[in-house]
Design an enzyme around this catalytic site. Sequence first.
Site, PDB file in Angstrom:
ATOM      1  N   CYS A  70       0.879  -1.167   0.000  1.00  0.00           N
ATOM      2  CA  CYS A  70       0.000   0.000   0.000  1.00  0.00           C
ATOM      3  C   CYS A  70       0.916   1.215   0.000  1.00  0.00           C
ATOM      4  O   CYS A  70       1.766   1.364   0.884  1.00  0.00           O
ATOM      5  CB  CYS A  70      -0.871  -0.024   1.255  1.00  0.00           C
ATOM      6  N   GLU A 150     -12.669  -0.585  -6.803  1.00  0.00           N
ATOM      7  CA  GLU A 150     -13.370  -1.479  -5.867  1.00  0.00           C
ATOM      8  C   GLU A 150     -14.717  -1.917  -6.454  1.00  0.00           C
ATOM      9  O   GLU A 150     -15.194  -3.012  -6.187  1.00  0.00           O
ATOM     10  CB  GLU A 150     -13.580  -0.793  -4.506  1.00  0.00           C
TER      11      GLU A 150
HETATM   12  N1  DGL Z   1      -4.004   0.640  -2.072  1.00  0.00           N
HETATM   13  C1  DGL Z   1      -3.789   1.890  -1.405  1.00  0.00           C
HETATM   14  C2  DGL Z   1      -2.463   2.532  -1.847  1.00  0.00           C
HETATM   15  O1  DGL Z   1      -1.652   1.905  -2.523  1.00  0.00           O
HETATM   16  C3  DGL Z   1      -4.887   2.904  -1.641  1.00  0.00           C
HETATM   17  C4  DGL Z   1      -6.258   2.615  -1.147  1.00  0.00           C
HETATM   18  C5  DGL Z   1      -6.662   3.412   0.064  1.00  0.00           C
HETATM   19  O2  DGL Z   1      -6.934   4.631  -0.034  1.00  0.00           O
HETATM   20  O3  DGL Z   1      -6.706   2.789   1.129  1.00  0.00           O
HETATM   21  O4  DGL Z   1      -2.193   3.660  -1.501  1.00  0.00           O
END
Ligand code: DGL
Length: 247
Positions: A70, A150
Amino acid sequence: MRIGVFDSGVGGLTVVKSLLEHQLFEEIIYYGDTARVPYGIKDKNTIIRYSLEALEFFKNFDIDLLITACNTVSAYALDELKESAPFDVIGVVEPGILALENSVTDKSANILILGTNATINSRAYEKPLLSNQYCNITAKATGLFVPIVEEGLYTGEVLKSTMKYYFNNLDHPDAIILGCTHFPLISEAISGHFNGNCTLIHSGEAIVEYLEHHYNFNKKFKKTELKLFASENPEGLRKVAHQWLDL
Ligand code: DGL
């Protein structure tokens, strides 16, 4: 080798996809904090608190390494995770920067960084690239892409008009950093919006390159066991994993 992969939700599965394709590990424990996604609109303290809580989950498993799949967590909570973890922790931002530097050598290239509000506000990509003399950088928060992904809207009008809204006044980029692990799912649409012809930096591919170089993970495993956990609706996560990962 058994590793953990952590994301705020389902986006980190794009990183898992790359790890599976390269057969780097025997076992992957995936945890998505689906009850509290998105992290990208939250403040630094909350992102750190949630990340440290996720770390407690991983302490129940005998893992050798934790990958924070993330960008938002990597931008804000990596130091805190490293300090508190009894195993190595790697984020996706540093590998993404190295991947960009390896594939784009022209320092005046037009580089577009996309990410959540939090990632863009942290300037986690921008600062090191500017210090490495990349001088033509645009950083754009594109958080609406997270719920769009999503919802599974990888093509179609909603995505098209959102891209128009975000990208309208931008020049054609030479390279785009997909600074959110949700975005590889819409990478074709994004590069199509700019008529193709630009280098895309993807967190999953960047981390594989990083692991192979920095950790010498060159051994290939015939089969990787993938265990999926979520803080809410694990069935939903499994369903998405089956679709995305062709399980
Ligand atoms: N998957 C998250 C990232 O790479 C983004 C999703 C979120 O906002 O939680 O930053």
